[in-house]
Design an enzyme around this catalytic site. Structure first.
Site, short mmCIF file in Angstrom:
data_model
loop_
_atom_site.label_atom_id
_atom_site.label_comp_id
_atom_site.label_asym_id
_atom_site.label_seq_id
_atom_site.Cartn_x
_atom_site.Cartn_y
_atom_site.Cartn_z
N SER A 145 0.79 -1.02 -0.06
CA SER A 145 -0.11 0.09 0.00
C SER A 145 0.68 1.33 -0.08
O SER A 145 0.27 2.40 -0.25
CB SER A 145 -0.74 0.00 1.19
OG SER A 145 -2.12 -0.82 1.04
N LYS A 169 0.54 3.50 -2.91
CA LYS A 169 -0.57 4.14 -3.24
C LYS A 169 -0.60 5.73 -3.31
O LYS A 169 -0.96 6.36 -4.31
CB LYS A 169 -1.85 3.81 -2.10
CG LYS A 169 -2.36 2.40 -2.33
CD LYS A 169 -3.37 2.01 -0.91
CE LYS A 169 -3.69 0.57 -1.17
NZ LYS A 169 -4.48 0.32 0.08
N TYR A 182 -3.14 -3.37 -10.45
CA TYR A 182 -2.94 -2.55 -9.14
C TYR A 182 -1.96 -3.79 -8.30
O TYR A 182 -1.14 -3.33 -7.51
CB TYR A 182 -4.16 -2.59 -8.51
CG TYR A 182 -4.30 -2.20 -7.14
CD1 TYR A 182 -3.93 -1.22 -6.38
CD2 TYR A 182 -4.82 -3.43 -6.33
CE1 TYR A 182 -3.72 -0.99 -5.09
CE2 TYR A 182 -4.71 -3.35 -4.90
CZ TYR A 182 -4.26 -2.27 -4.26
OH TYR A 182 -4.29 -2.26 -2.94
N TYR A 223 -4.40 3.33 7.72
CA TYR A 223 -5.62 2.86 7.84
C TYR A 223 -6.67 3.35 8.76
O TYR A 223 -6.65 4.84 8.81
CB TYR A 223 -5.45 1.47 8.13
CG TYR A 223 -4.42 0.83 7.08
CD1 TYR A 223 -4.61 0.40 5.66
CD2 TYR A 223 -3.12 0.29 7.77
CE1 TYR A 223 -3.73 0.02 5.05
CE2 TYR A 223 -2.19 -0.18 6.97
CZ TYR A 223 -2.40 -0.50 5.51
OH TYR A 223 -1.46 -1.22 4.76
N VAL A 247 1.23 -3.68 4.04
CA VAL A 247 0.96 -4.97 4.82
C VAL A 247 2.27 -5.81 4.70
O VAL A 247 2.28 -6.75 5.51
CB VAL A 247 -0.22 -5.93 4.40
CG1 VAL A 247 -1.50 -5.40 4.74
CG2 VAL A 247 -0.05 -6.32 2.92
N1 GLU Z 1 -2.11 -5.43 -2.22
C1 GLU Z 1 -2.57 -5.08 -0.72
C2 GLU Z 1 -4.12 -5.46 -1.07
O1 GLU Z 1 -4.47 -4.74 -1.70
C3 GLU Z 1 -2.22 -3.90 -0.23
C4 GLU Z 1 -2.66 -3.79 1.02
C5 GLU Z 1 -1.79 -3.01 1.97
O2 GLU Z 1 -0.82 -2.75 1.81
O3 GLU Z 1 -2.78 -2.59 2.89
O4 GLU Z 1 -4.69 -5.99 -0.46
#
Ligand code: GLU
Length: 413
Positions: A64, A67, A191, A243, A261
């Site tokens: 993430s 992002k 993604y 988050y 994550v």
């Molecule tokens: N690729 C992970 C997902 O889409 C990223 C989630 C994350 O790092 O929070 O679930």
């Protein structure tokens, strides 16, 4: 002498190393295999110097933390209006993979939750882009920011795609509401590749330092992102980056951040540093347990908190002296609104008994746009009052000092 900064970072890691609480993410099978003991930190200043401690060269998937950079790229590629029409900027207070949209607009609430990030990924490059174009755009940007060509961990990518039911469900929901106009599977594939890019904390700290440096790469000096895009990205990170723990984070750490994550955590403090920590065990919010502790400790020890302000405006006016028939007002440092205001206040309040007024900018490091406009307006008003005006500007911090009425101050170097 050896700079003590890396020793300090090693000390911080030592202090948190014993905490083995939390658990590595296991909803993506490949991530469950991560070495939970990995612990590394890197800090890059906006001057481009990097300090590291611990496992600074261990690669892990960015997840993430990609992002905010995809959001920045989409803003640069498509403009703020298109991006705003697709995704909001409000903290969601929900889990990162919630299937939810903003009531009314039906947009994902922000680009840091999966729904927003999937929508943002599909905006990359332009309406006619292929899946491969979008992946190359984000991998290319991340690579340029890191200063090396980054690769995708094929095994993490496959493992995540095999179990991507939830992200596919999100993409189908987005397509149902016409947020996506590409096939759900194509966008989730891209993604997922974006999330599987391998990075080290060294890479991430550099990437963060570019955001902290208003979009200019601190090592190459190249503008990577428009300043307004860097500012918007940091703002969204500050509100939505951690988050559903974002509010607590802003209070305790106060550094715009994004966690992933795989255990990575990126922070960027405007004007100061980019920083990154890796430690794969996660807390209930999905944030790295020891990563959060390291950031809390850095923020507390160093005063690096967004809301910790230095009253730098009052230090801009260094002094004012009379030299023959000239009043010489000496400025220093970085001149923004509050510094220029202090100079203008001085000129407005102190009686000026000389014909000439000189602004000495020799010690000024940088004039912001508002600082420049305010000083020029001050000079224009002094000229209106019958003074002759001049600037001493050996480094050219005030280029083309036109006073708005066609006249210019005398420039001394
Ligand atoms: N690729 C992970 C997902 O889409 C990223 C989630 C994350 O790092 O929070 O679930």
């Amino acid at each position: 002498m050896r700079t003590p900064v890396p020793d300090y970072l090693a000390e911080v890691l030592d202090d948190v190393a014993g905490d083995r609480s939390g658990a590595v993410a296991d909803y993506i099978p490949d991530l469950a295999a991560a070495d939970p003991e990995v612990l590394g930190v890197a800090v890059t200043t906006v001057a481009g110097r990097t300090h590291v401690a611990g496992d600074a060269d261990v690669e892990f998937s960015i997840q993430s933390i990609s992002k905010p950079f995809a959001y920045a790229a989409a803003l640069a590629d498509r403009g703020v209006e298109t991006v705003d029409a697709t995704v909001g900027v409000e903290p969601s207070g929900e889990a990162f993979d919630e299937l939810s949209l903003e009531a009314g607009t039906r947009r994902p609430k922000n680009p840091m939750i999966n729904a927003g990030a999937i929508a943002v990924h599909h905006l990359l490059v332009g309406p006619d882009a292929t899946g491969a174009d979008r992946v190359e755009r984000i991998v290319g940007l991340l690579s340029e920011l890191a200063g090396r060509r980054l690769t995708i961990d094929e095994s993490v990518y496959r493992s995540e795609l095999d179990t991507a039911d939830r992200n596919l469900a999100i993409a189908h929901m987005l397509r149902n509401y016409r947020v996506l106009d590409r096939p759900a599977a194509e966008v989730v594939d891209g993604y997922t590749r974006q999330c599987a890019v391998l990075v080290t904390v060294r890479d991430l700290a550099l990437m963060g330092a570019t955001l902290a440096n208003a979009g200019v790469h601190p090592v190459t000096g190249r503008r990577m992102l428009p300043a307004a895009v860097a500012r918007r990205t940091l703002s969204v990170m500050a509100g939505c980056g951690m988050y559903d723990g974002a509010g607590d984070w802003l209070v305790r750490v106060g550094i715009p951040a994004k966690s992933g994550v795989a255990g990575g955590l990126l922070g960027a403090l405007p004007g100061q540093v980019g920083l990154a920590v890796v430690s794969p065990r996660l807390d209930a919010h999905g944030n790295s347990v020891r990563g959060v502790q390291v950031c809390e400790r850095l923020s507390r020890d160093t005063g690096m908190h967004l809301m910790d302000a230095e009253p730098y405006g009052s230090t801009v006016l260094r002094g004012s002296t009379v030299d023959g028939d000239a009043t010489v007002v000496t400025l220093q440092g970085v001149v923004q609104f509050s510094g220029a205001e202090a100079v203008l206040d001085h000129l407005a309040v102190e009686p000026i008994g000389t014909t000439e007024v000189v602004l000495d900018l020799t010690r000024v490091d940088r004039l912001s746009d508002v600082g420049r406009r305010m000083l020029l307006e001050g000079l224009r008003r002094l000229a209106d009052d019958g003074h002759t005006v001049a600037v001493v500007d050996p480094d050219g911090v005030l280029p083309d000092p036109e006073l708005g009425d066609g006249t210019r101050p005398r420039v001394r170097t």
